[in-house]
Design a protein around this motif. Structure first.
Motif, PDB file in Angstrom:
ATOM      1  N   UNK A   1      31.694 -13.347  43.849  1.00  0.00           N
ATOM      2  CA  UNK A   1      32.297 -12.586  43.037  1.00  0.00           C
ATOM      3  C   UNK A   1      31.995 -13.172  41.564  1.00  0.00           C
ATOM      4  N   UNK A  90      48.743  -7.842  31.340  1.00  0.00           N
ATOM      5  CA  UNK A  90      49.100  -8.607  32.640  1.00  0.00           C
ATOM      6  C   UNK A  90      47.940  -8.603  33.540  1.00  0.00           C
ATOM      7  N   UNK A  91      46.724  -8.491  33.176  1.00  0.00           N
ATOM      8  CA  UNK A  91      45.995  -8.679  34.281  1.00  0.00           C
ATOM      9  C   UNK A  91      45.404  -9.991  34.603  1.00  0.00           C
ATOM     10  N   UNK A  93      47.645 -12.476  34.310  1.00  0.00           N
ATOM     11  CA  UNK A  93      48.805 -13.010  35.146  1.00  0.00           C
ATOM     12  C   UNK A  93      48.499 -12.456  36.671  1.00  0.00           C
ATOM     13  N   UNK A  94      48.044 -11.250  36.779  1.00  0.00           N
ATOM     14  CA  UNK A  94      47.625 -10.902  38.091  1.00  0.00           C
ATOM     15  C   UNK A  94      46.611 -11.659  38.916  1.00  0.00           C
ATOM     16  N   UNK A  95      45.553 -12.214  38.050  1.00  0.00           N
ATOM     17  CA  UNK A  95      44.749 -13.242  38.553  1.00  0.00           C
ATOM     18  C   UNK A  95      45.457 -14.377  39.012  1.00  0.00           C
ATOM     19  N   UNK A  96      46.385 -14.858  38.151  1.00  0.00           N
ATOM     20  CA  UNK A  96      46.904 -16.156  38.503  1.00  0.00           C
ATOM     21  C   UNK A  96      47.786 -16.136  39.546  1.00  0.00           C
ATOM     22  N   UNK A  97      48.563 -15.022  39.766  1.00  0.00           N
ATOM     23  CA  UNK A  97      49.647 -15.116  40.957  1.00  0.00           C
ATOM     24  C   UNK A  97      48.965 -14.819  42.413  1.00  0.00           C
ATOM     25  N   UNK A  98      47.348 -14.301  42.249  1.00  0.00           N
ATOM     26  CA  UNK A  98      46.669 -14.282  43.423  1.00  0.00           C
ATOM     27  C   UNK A  98      46.179 -15.616  43.658  1.00  0.00           C
ATOM     28  N   UNK A  99      46.334 -16.525  42.746  1.00  0.00           N
ATOM     29  CA  UNK A  99      45.840 -17.746  43.040  1.00  0.00           C
ATOM     30  C   UNK A  99      44.385 -18.033  42.533  1.00  0.00           C
ATOM     31  N   UNK A 100      43.890 -17.090  41.753  1.00  0.00           N
ATOM     32  CA  UNK A 100      42.495 -17.121  41.136  1.00  0.00           C
ATOM     33  C   UNK A 100      42.565 -17.947  39.957  1.00  0.00           C
ATOM     34  N   UNK A 105      37.321 -17.801  36.445  1.00  0.00           N
ATOM     35  CA  UNK A 105      36.762 -16.493  36.586  1.00  0.00           C
ATOM     36  C   UNK A 105      36.299 -15.621  35.519  1.00  0.00           C
TER      37      UNK A 105
ATOM     38  N   UNK B  74      48.522 -22.608  44.832  1.00  0.00           N
ATOM     39  CA  UNK B  74      47.546 -21.857  45.191  1.00  0.00           C
ATOM     40  C   UNK B  74      47.441 -21.112  46.256  1.00  0.00           C
ATOM     41  N   UNK B  77      50.448 -18.711  47.074  1.00  0.00           N
ATOM     42  CA  UNK B  77      50.040 -17.706  46.051  1.00  0.00           C
ATOM     43  C   UNK B  77      49.203 -16.494  46.842  1.00  0.00           C
ATOM     44  N   UNK B  84      53.138  -5.717  39.189  1.00  0.00           N
ATOM     45  CA  UNK B  84      53.283  -5.663  37.580  1.00  0.00           C
ATOM     46  C   UNK B  84      54.015  -4.588  36.819  1.00  0.00           C
ATOM     47  N   UNK B  88      48.643  -3.681  36.023  1.00  0.00           N
ATOM     48  CA  UNK B  88      47.867  -4.824  35.631  1.00  0.00           C
ATOM     49  C   UNK B  88      46.582  -4.558  36.542  1.00  0.00           C
ATOM     50  N   UNK B  90      42.564  -4.008  37.147  1.00  0.00           N
ATOM     51  CA  UNK B  90      41.636  -4.313  36.278  1.00  0.00           C
ATOM     52  C   UNK B  90      40.870  -3.147  35.758  1.00  0.00           C
ATOM     53  N   UNK B 106      39.348 -14.147  48.785  1.00  0.00           N
ATOM     54  CA  UNK B 106      39.978 -14.948  49.656  1.00  0.00           C
ATOM     55  C   UNK B 106      39.814 -14.585  51.018  1.00  0.00           C
TER      56      UNK B 106
END
Lengths: 221, 254
Positions: A1, A90-91, A93-100, A105, B74, B77, B84, B88, B90, B106
């Motif tokens: 990625x 919030x894109x 936030x979406x990355x953060x909540x995924x653990x990215x 990134x 992490x 998560x 959202x 949200x 991409x 992942x």
């Protein structure tokens, strides 16, 4: 990625900047050539001086510092508004909540891509700028192409190119990191994204100018 | 199950959540409701681990997230999916790539396996026809469904939905509500929904936590909500004439 992001950024920041770099460099090269010719028209000065001065101006200042100031407008505002919009929608936030790791990134590929591409853009700008000056010699009677050619070859120091590229690497880092910072820390809505984009361009321009003085002193004296 | 115990949260010295305790049940739709500014989004984001709480405990099946280090958080998560308010998605990626994004980050699956999983999730939300479209090319309802598909692609144990119906017409809202409820039951997910849509409360409110001015004011389900005796809650739920009539009909046994 990460690799894909990096390649995408190489294309977006590097390849997509070629047209604007080409247009600006050709015209500035031509203008410098005309102005040098007008201002140095004297029986005591050799006409080759026009080519020499055009080359020195393009290599030492325009294709590194001025080009990066221009690209701070294009690339810097693009990065700040893109990341800023991702923040307010919030894109991120979406990355953060995924653990990215969102900063890693989003920001790192942009910085690496622009730092990778800037030597190519600088070299391209020098070449097209000198061609712009050559166009003046070719299509006007101000100076002959032979005199211009002799001028741009006269007393050439390869270190000038190295100096120009080294400066531009620092400027590329400044443009991308400042723009990313302003974009990443946006809070609010569309108005704040616009403000972040403006702040990114203004602040990176000022810092580029400061570093230009410092690097010139360090590298040339 | 997620247990929230005595949670307090403040921003810049201003306390937003006061000593909140609640149980969010596994395999059920858990709704956090309250007026705008009551603290329900802060509560949900605190439970999701986006905000660090000042004091108290949040236990995910016994695991306390307030004591977790960032690498442990992490890992946790990856068990969480989130829908959202504005979807949200991409916007530089197609719907399919959006859904495949968590898999690419992942999972060790091959490209074919990832695509198969993405197709399965998109089929589940009835969005296979939008596979190669960008988020800007699809409607708000379709964006929500794509976001649901992305949220469930890694088989999450916990699903957070922040105002899933905002900006949608009543029919699409109902569709999204039912889809979330079906997915919750189908995959036995602990779903937490932050909403102030009263249709959602009545439709899918299996476990409702009512937040008023930062305090937990009531907890129950959508059948118990008619007779709570809680003035703040009644002012919120039965504010419109329609819901007043529904309440009256319910009390008359109609």
């Amino acid at each position: 990625m990460f690799g894909k992001q990096y390649v995408r950024e190489l294309h977006k920041q590097g390849i997509n900047s070629l047209p604007i770099v080409c247009i600006i460099s050709v015209f500035i090269g031509a203008v410098i050539c005309i102005q040098m010719r007008i201002n140095t028209e004297s029986p005591f000065l050799p006409s080759q001086l026009t080519g020499y001065a055009t080359r020195e101006t393009m290599i030492l200042e325009f294709s590194s510092a001025i080009l990066c100031l221009i690209l701070a407008g294009k690339v810097g505002s693009n990065i700040a508004s893109e990341i800023g919009t991702m923040r307010i929608t919030e894109q991120i936030d979406a990355l953060d909540i995924m653990g990215v790791n969102s900063a890693n990134y989003l920001i790192l590929p942009k910085i690496l891509a622009f730092v990778t591409m800037i030597p190519c853009l600088v070299t391209f700008s020098i070449t097209t700028g000198l061609l712009g000056g050559f166009g003046v010699a070719l299509f006007t009677e101000m100076i002959t192409p032979m005199e211009y050619e002799q001028g741009i070859q006269y007393s050439f120091l390869p270190y000038s190119i190295q100096y120009s590229i080294e400066k531009s690497l620092v400027f590329a880092f400044i443009v991308t990191s400042i723009a990313s910072y302003y974009g990443y820390t946006v809070k609010g809505g569309a108005r704040e994204v616009g403000k972040a984009s403006t702040n990114a361009v203004v602040n990176s321009s000022v810092i580029i100018l400061l570093f230009d003085v410092m690097l010139t002193k360090l590298l040339l004296s | 199950m997620i247990e929230v115990k005595n949670v307090n949260k403040s921003f810049d010295g201003k306390q937003v959540l006061f000593d909140i305790s609640a149980n969010l049940l596994e395999g059920h739709a858990n709704l956090i409701i309250g007026q705008s500014g009551s603290g329900k989004t802060v509560l949900m984001k605190s439970v999701a681990g986006i905000h660090r709480i000042d004091s108290g405990e949040i236990l995910y099946d016994g695991r306390n997230i307030s004591q977790m280090k960032s690498n442990e958080l992490n890992l946790l998560r990856r068990e969480i999916g989130m829908l959202f308010q504005g979807s949200a998605l991409f916007d530089s990626l197609t719907v399919k790539d959006n859904v495949m994004f968590p898999l690419r980050m992942f999972s060790n699956k091959s490209e074919e396996e990832m695509e198969e999983r993405a197709r399965f999730c998109l089929e589940r939300v009835d969005l296979l026809r939008a596979l190669d479209l960008y988020p800007s090319e699809i409607s708000g309802g379709m964006q929500k469904r794509a976001a649901i598909a992305r949220a469930i692609v890694l088989n999450p144990k916990y699903l957070f939905c922040d105002e899933p119906n905002s900006g949608l017409d009543p029919k699409t809202s109902l569709l999204i509500d039912r889809l979330i409820l079906e997915i919750t039951h189908e995959y036995n997910i602990t779903t937490i929904i932050n909403t102030h849509d009263m249709n959602s409360v009545m439709e899918i409110g299996e476990n409702i936590v009512f937040i008023s001015k930062g305090h937990k004011s009531w907890q129950g389900n959508n059948t118990e909500i008619y007779d709570t005796g809680n003035e703040d809650l009644e002012n919120l739920i039965f504010a419109s004439d329609l819901y007043k009539k529904i309440k009256k009909a319910h009390q008359m046994g109609i």
